[in-house]
Write a protein that holds these residues in place. Structure first.
Motif, PDB file in Angstrom:
ATOM      1  N   ARG A 108      63.159  92.822  46.629  1.00 33.31           N
ATOM      2  CA  ARG A 108      63.956  93.328  45.515  1.00 33.31           C
ATOM      3  C   ARG A 108      64.195  94.824  45.613  1.00 33.31           C
ATOM      4  N   LEU A 109      65.276  95.217  44.956  1.00 35.31           N
ATOM      5  CA  LEU A 109      65.541  96.612  44.624  1.00 35.31           C
ATOM      6  C   LEU A 109      65.506  96.663  43.115  1.00 35.31           C
ATOM      7  N   ARG A 110      65.016  97.754  42.555  1.00 35.60           N
ATOM      8  CA  ARG A 110      64.894  97.846  41.099  1.00 35.60           C
ATOM      9  C   ARG A 110      65.381  99.210  40.629  1.00 35.60           C
ATOM     10  N   GLY A 111      65.982  99.245  39.445  1.00 32.74           N
ATOM     11  CA  GLY A 111      66.361 100.500  38.811  1.00 32.74           C
ATOM     12  C   GLY A 111      67.382 101.281  39.608  1.00 32.74           C
ATOM     13  N   GLU A 112      67.061 102.561  39.876  1.00 29.88           N
ATOM     14  CA  GLU A 112      68.006 103.454  40.555  1.00 29.88           C
ATOM     15  C   GLU A 112      68.357 102.965  41.958  1.00 29.88           C
ATOM     16  N   ASP A 113      67.402 102.368  42.666  1.00 33.09           N
ATOM     17  CA  ASP A 113      67.716 101.835  43.990  1.00 33.09           C
ATOM     18  C   ASP A 113      68.776 100.742  43.890  1.00 33.09           C
ATOM     19  N   ALA A 114      68.635  99.838  42.929  1.00 32.72           N
ATOM     20  CA  ALA A 114      69.609  98.760  42.744  1.00 32.72           C
ATOM     21  C   ALA A 114      70.975  99.334  42.351  1.00 32.72           C
ATOM     22  N   GLN A 115      70.983 100.330  41.481  1.00 30.00           N
ATOM     23  CA  GLN A 115      72.241 100.959  41.081  1.00 30.00           C
ATOM     24  C   GLN A 115      72.909 101.659  42.259  1.00 30.00           C
ATOM     25  N   ARG A 116      72.135 102.413  43.042  1.00 30.41           N
ATOM     26  CA  ARG A 116      72.670 103.130  44.203  1.00 30.41           C
ATOM     27  C   ARG A 116      73.259 102.135  45.209  1.00 30.41           C
ATOM     28  N   PHE A 117      72.578 101.017  45.390  1.00 37.79           N
ATOM     29  CA  PHE A 117      73.036  99.991  46.321  1.00 37.79           C
ATOM     30  C   PHE A 117      74.362  99.382  45.847  1.00 37.79           C
ATOM     31  N   ALA A 118      74.437  99.000  44.576  1.00 34.27           N
ATOM     32  CA  ALA A 118      75.680  98.436  44.027  1.00 34.27           C
ATOM     33  C   ALA A 118      76.808  99.461  44.071  1.00 34.27           C
ATOM     34  N   GLN A 119      76.485 100.734  43.834  1.00 35.15           N
ATOM     35  CA  GLN A 119      77.498 101.786  43.882  1.00 35.15           C
ATOM     36  C   GLN A 119      78.074 101.915  45.294  1.00 35.15           C
ATOM     37  N   ALA A 120      77.231 101.805  46.312  1.00 29.48           N
ATOM     38  CA  ALA A 120      77.710 101.869  47.697  1.00 29.48           C
ATOM     39  C   ALA A 120      78.660 100.706  47.986  1.00 29.48           C
ATOM     40  N   ALA A 153      68.454  97.448  36.300  1.00 29.68           N
ATOM     41  CA  ALA A 153      69.176  96.670  37.315  1.00 29.68           C
ATOM     42  C   ALA A 153      68.191  96.192  38.374  1.00 29.68           C
ATOM     43  N   ARG A 154      68.450  94.993  38.904  1.00 31.49           N
ATOM     44  CA  ARG A 154      67.592  94.488  39.967  1.00 31.49           C
ATOM     45  C   ARG A 154      68.420  93.633  40.926  1.00 31.49           C
ATOM     46  N   VAL A 155      68.149  93.795  42.217  1.00 34.65           N
ATOM     47  CA  VAL A 155      68.741  92.976  43.274  1.00 34.65           C
ATOM     48  C   VAL A 155      67.603  92.197  43.911  1.00 34.65           C
ATOM     49  N   ASN A 156      67.755  90.889  44.019  1.00 37.94           N
ATOM     50  CA  ASN A 156      66.740  90.028  44.629  1.00 37.94           C
ATOM     51  C   ASN A 156      67.354  89.274  45.798  1.00 37.94           C
ATOM     52  N   LEU A 157      66.607  89.160  46.883  1.00 33.32           N
ATOM     53  CA  LEU A 157      66.998  88.347  48.028  1.00 33.32           C
ATOM     54  C   LEU A 157      65.859  87.401  48.362  1.00 33.32           C
ATOM     55  N   VAL A 158      66.202  86.186  48.783  1.00 37.18           N
ATOM     56  CA  VAL A 158      65.195  85.176  49.111  1.00 37.18           C
ATOM     57  C   VAL A 158      65.264  84.864  50.601  1.00 37.18           C
ATOM     58  N   TYR A 159      64.096  84.760  51.229  1.00 36.41           N
ATOM     59  CA  TYR A 159      63.987  84.456  52.657  1.00 36.41           C
ATOM     60  C   TYR A 159      63.236  83.156  52.851  1.00 36.41           C
ATOM     61  N   PRO A 160      63.366  82.535  54.030  1.00 38.56           N
ATOM     62  CA  PRO A 160      62.718  81.238  54.263  1.00 38.56           C
ATOM     63  C   PRO A 160      61.213  81.321  54.518  1.00 38.56           C
ATOM     64  N   ARG A 161      60.694  82.535  54.680  1.00 38.35           N
ATOM     65  CA  ARG A 161      59.247  82.684  54.897  1.00 38.35           C
ATOM     66  C   ARG A 161      58.820  84.074  54.437  1.00 38.35           C
ATOM     67  N   ASP A 162      57.508  84.275  54.355  1.00 36.09           N
ATOM     68  CA  ASP A 162      56.985  85.589  53.983  1.00 36.09           C
ATOM     69  C   ASP A 162      57.392  86.637  55.012  1.00 36.09           C
ATOM     70  N   LEU A 163      57.704  87.828  54.531  1.00 30.76           N
ATOM     71  CA  LEU A 163      58.095  88.938  55.391  1.00 30.76           C
ATOM     72  C   LEU A 163      56.923  89.873  55.615  1.00 30.76           C
ATOM     73  N   ALA A 164      56.921  90.527  56.759  1.00 30.28           N
ATOM     74  CA  ALA A 164      55.910  91.546  57.033  1.00 30.28           C
ATOM     75  C   ALA A 164      56.108  92.685  56.047  1.00 30.28           C
TER      76      ALA A 164
END
Length: 131
Positions: free
Chosen positions: A78-90, A26-37
């Motif tokens: 991004r979140l990947r694997g267990e982090d993405a699953q834990r996030f979707a579960q919440a 599983a993977r969660v991706n978010l896009v921003y308008p500029r590079d993040l710190a």
């Protein structure tokens, strides 16, 4: 290898990646308008990636996940694997319509993201990797 995904117009994407060996990631991706710190770290596979000083809240509850970025594309996280699953579960457990991602090193880009129909879309697309 194959993928299933759900995406929105704000740059939010939820993906199930299927590998030839049968793994589903599983993977969660978010896009921003500029590079993040970010801080460059080395993951257990020996790859460099960016770690974000961020916190995630779903329905007022903190969700313990580690947001990462690519070292070459710091405008995408991004979140990947267990982090993405834990996030979707919440999101599922709270029946949440949104979540807030606080970027402590980029407070001007802290935002609340709409996930109002996410669970329905995941179900329709049979995105079982998030379960």
């Amino acid at each position: 290898m194959g993928t299933q995904y759900a995406t929105d117009q704000m740059g939010q994407q939820y993906t199930c990646v299927f590998y030839e060996d049968g793994r589903r990631v599983a993977r969660v991706n978010l896009v921003y308008p500029r590079d993040l710190a970010h801080h460059v770290v080395v993951n257990p596979s020996g790859q460099s990636q960016g770690w974000l000083n961020a916190s995630s809240d779903v329905s007022g509850q903190s969700v313990d996940v580690q947001w990462r970025t690519w070292t070459t594309r710091a405008d995408r996280i991004r979140l990947r694997g267990e982090d993405a699953q834990r996030f979707a579960q919440a999101i599922r457990d709270h029946g949440a319509a949104s979540f807030t991602l606080t970027l402590h090193d980029d407070p001007d880009l802290t935002a609340t993201w709409d996930v109002g129909n996410l669970l329905e879309v995941m179900s329709e697309n049979e995105m079982a990797c998030f379960e």
